[in-house]
Design a protein around this motif. Structure first.
Motif, short mmCIF file in Angstrom:
data_model
loop_
_atom_site.label_atom_id
_atom_site.label_comp_id
_atom_site.label_asym_id
_atom_site.label_seq_id
_atom_site.Cartn_x
_atom_site.Cartn_y
_atom_site.Cartn_z
N LEU A 34 0.83 -1.20 0.00
CA LEU A 34 0.00 0.00 0.00
C LEU A 34 0.87 1.26 0.00
O LEU A 34 0.67 2.17 -0.81
N VAL A 35 1.84 1.31 0.87
CA VAL A 35 2.73 2.48 0.97
C VAL A 35 3.53 2.64 -0.32
O VAL A 35 3.67 3.76 -0.84
N LEU A 67 -6.82 9.13 9.45
CA LEU A 67 -7.34 8.34 10.57
C LEU A 67 -6.83 8.88 11.90
O LEU A 67 -7.60 9.11 12.81
N GLN A 68 -5.51 9.11 12.00
CA GLN A 68 -4.94 9.48 13.29
C GLN A 68 -4.53 10.94 13.41
O GLN A 68 -4.33 11.43 14.51
N PHE A 69 -4.39 11.62 12.26
CA PHE A 69 -3.99 13.03 12.29
C PHE A 69 -4.33 13.65 10.93
O PHE A 69 -4.61 12.94 9.97
N GLU A 70 -4.30 14.97 10.89
CA GLU A 70 -4.59 15.68 9.64
C GLU A 70 -3.40 15.52 8.70
O GLU A 70 -2.26 15.72 9.10
N ARG A 71 -3.71 15.18 7.44
CA ARG A 71 -2.66 14.96 6.44
C ARG A 71 -3.26 15.12 5.05
O ARG A 71 -4.47 15.16 4.90
N PRO A 72 -2.41 15.19 4.03
CA PRO A 72 -2.95 15.24 2.66
C PRO A 72 -3.71 13.94 2.36
O PRO A 72 -3.38 12.88 2.89
N GLN A 170 -11.56 -3.69 11.44
CA GLN A 170 -10.33 -3.48 12.21
C GLN A 170 -9.10 -3.51 11.29
O GLN A 170 -8.20 -2.68 11.41
N LEU A 171 -9.08 -4.44 10.35
CA LEU A 171 -7.94 -4.57 9.45
C LEU A 171 -7.77 -3.35 8.55
O LEU A 171 -6.64 -2.90 8.32
N VAL A 172 -8.86 -2.80 8.02
CA VAL A 172 -8.70 -1.61 7.18
C VAL A 172 -8.24 -0.41 8.01
O VAL A 172 -7.44 0.40 7.53
N CYS A 176 -4.64 1.56 7.23
CA CYS A 176 -4.54 3.01 7.13
C CYS A 176 -3.55 3.55 8.16
O CYS A 176 -2.70 4.39 7.85
N SER A 177 -3.64 3.06 9.37
CA SER A 177 -2.74 3.51 10.43
C SER A 177 -1.28 3.21 10.08
O SER A 177 -0.40 4.06 10.24
#
Length: 190
Positions: A34-35, A67-72, A170-172, A176-177
């Motif tokens: 994914l990355v 998911l965890q913080f603001e980002r593009p 949970q997996l998705v 993302c995390s």
């Protein structure tokens, strides 16, 4: 009435424990894929069969909004499931054939036994030289056979559709995390 509730919680916990042991390696491989796709400017498409379609849409949403913080936003598109289409089983495949490019990534989710719509989407992705991440379960009969050597399968260790559906969500979230942590390590707050 408490015994049936306790039994459901127990089954959920057992699935979690089994998953923690079995899914670490495929989850990390999927996150790397994914990355890599994101860092190389590839598009990511996702879809789910039946009950798993909601988790696919959730995945696209959190990849776009964070998911965890603001980002593009990450370029992830949930494929549209138009139940009024003439060719219901090919609705995802048609979208892949129209937009998919080599090395783009298709993420598919299946909580049940059969997956005719995502199987067709996977076939279309293979014809476009795309990569695939498949989130499946022990009862899956359609998806695993369509994966190539560079694709990744995350197989939830359960046949219970409800437990698998819970775990897909949970997996998705985990995918993302992990992507956010790897792409924006400076934002990682343990």
């Amino acid at each position: 009435m408490q015994e049936p509730v306790k039994a459901i919680f127990t089954e959920c916990i057992q699935t979690q424990i089994a998953s923690a042991d079995l899914l670490q390696e495929p989850l990390m491989r999927a996150a790397e894929l994914l990355v890599d796709s994101l860092l190389h400017g590839q598009k990511i498409y996702c879809c789910g069969e039946s009950m798993a379609h909601a988790s696919a849409r959730h995945f696209a949403h959190i990849m776009l909004t964070g998911l965890q913080f603001e980002r593009p936003p990450f370029p992830v598109n949930a494929l549209h499931a138009d139940y009024g289409a003439n060719e219901h089983e090919t609705i995802f495949a048609q979208q892949i054939l129209a937009a998919g490019q080599p090395n783009d990534l298709l993420v598919v989710l299946n909580a049940g036994n059969q997956a005719p719509r995502i199987s067709r989407a996977m076939e279309a992705a293979v014809s476009r030289d795309m990569l695939i991440i498949a989130l499946t379960n022990e009862a899956d009969q359609d998806v695993a056979g369509l994966l190539g050597p560079d694709d990744v399968e995350i197989r939830v260790p359960s046949r219970n559709t409800a437990r698998v559906s819970e775990h897909l969500l949970q997996l998705v979230n985990m995918l993302c995390s992990l992507a956010e942590q790897q792409i924006f390590p400076q934002e990682d707050n343990p």
